[in-house]
Write an enzyme that holds these catalytic residues in place. Sequence first.
Site, mmCIF file in Angstrom:
data_model
loop_
_atom_site.group_PDB
_atom_site.id
_atom_site.type_symbol
_atom_site.label_atom_id
_atom_site.label_comp_id
_atom_site.label_asym_id
_atom_site.label_seq_id
_atom_site.Cartn_x
_atom_site.Cartn_y
_atom_site.Cartn_z
ATOM 1 C CB CYS A 111 -18.393 5.990 -63.027
ATOM 2 S SG CYS A 111 -20.135 6.086 -63.496
ATOM 3 N NE ARG A 148 -28.048 3.487 -64.025
ATOM 4 C CZ ARG A 148 -27.580 4.277 -63.056
ATOM 5 N NH1 ARG A 148 -28.423 5.070 -62.395
ATOM 6 N NH2 ARG A 148 -26.306 4.277 -62.737
ATOM 7 C CG HIS A 210 -17.524 1.533 -64.469
ATOM 8 N ND1 HIS A 210 -17.074 1.671 -63.177
ATOM 9 C CD2 HIS A 210 -18.660 2.267 -64.552
ATOM 10 C CE1 HIS A 210 -17.922 2.456 -62.521
ATOM 11 N NE2 HIS A 210 -18.882 2.830 -63.332
HETATM 12 N N1 GLN Z 1 -24.453 6.955 -59.122
HETATM 13 C C1 GLN Z 1 -23.903 7.597 -60.273
HETATM 14 C C2 GLN Z 1 -24.852 7.685 -61.450
HETATM 15 O O1 GLN Z 1 -25.767 6.897 -61.541
HETATM 16 C C3 GLN Z 1 -22.584 6.900 -60.647
HETATM 17 C C4 GLN Z 1 -22.764 5.463 -61.086
HETATM 18 C C5 GLN Z 1 -21.465 4.725 -61.311
HETATM 19 O O2 GLN Z 1 -20.440 5.009 -60.692
HETATM 20 N N2 GLN Z 1 -21.502 3.706 -62.159
HETATM 21 O O3 GLN Z 1 -24.665 8.533 -62.276
#
Ligand code: GLN
Length: 263
Positions: A111, A148, A210
């Site tokens: 990520c 998101r 993750h």
């Molecule tokens: N900050 C990054 C995003 O929002 C990665 C987030 C994460 O590692 N879960 O894309």
Amino acid sequence: MRRTRLGDALLDERVTDGPSLSLAYLYPDLMNLYADRGNVTCLQRRCAWRGIELRVTTVAWGDSLDEPQDMYVIGGGQDRQQRAASDGLRHRHADCIGRDVADGAAMLAVCGGYQLMGRSYRDADGTVMDGLGIFDMETVHPGADVARCIGNIACRWQGAHLIGFENHGGRTFLGAGASPLAEVVKGFGNNGRDGGEGAVAGTAVGTYLHGSLLPKNPHLADHLLTMALRRVAPEYSLAPLDDDVEWRAHRAALGIAGVSERR
Ligand code: GLN
């Protein structure tokens, strides 16, 4: 530079008569969302069970890192932490990482860490962070007002599934020099549009999954170990493990994502 041995108790009970691998765990203090640390523990356990020594060096932002490594792991982080990580990676650790990965060291980048191994990441505020360019890709966050990519994710990978959880604002687009790691079955993956998840460039693997990812995807854990062992002990092949519990967790996670198994 601190040397930690996450699996000490276990290693002490086992004879480590197999090959020896080194792993640099990058920035666990900055980049450890959703227990990404479990990926390192998983690798260490799967090595210990086979008599392989995996020496884990925890690399913090200000640490120096000169010794060649056989593996690199970095987890995810929020935009703020990523800014610091981007700075540290480029100014302190780029040479070592670039040299070793070009030489066949295995990498798992998750990520936020994955985004920083690309060419660049433009975050929710419009700040552009340069990456290490291990993967030919760019990531753009469309802004805090855009939804998101969140939820359980399942993908097809090498005739099987990978399963995990994703939560990222950034949308990643691969260039010609990188291939997607897997094909999205359920979820968003790199950008929610082209069906690709993660990236592969040589022995480097990047992903939005993750989780921790590796404990419930033992085939990917062994794939990374196999790549790392290839140059250290080319004749050595990984013995199968009794990992029924891990596969049960994998199948349970697939079920939660609403995907039926087809292996
Ligand atoms: N900050 C990054 C995003 O929002 C990665 C987030 C994460 O590692 N879960 O894309």
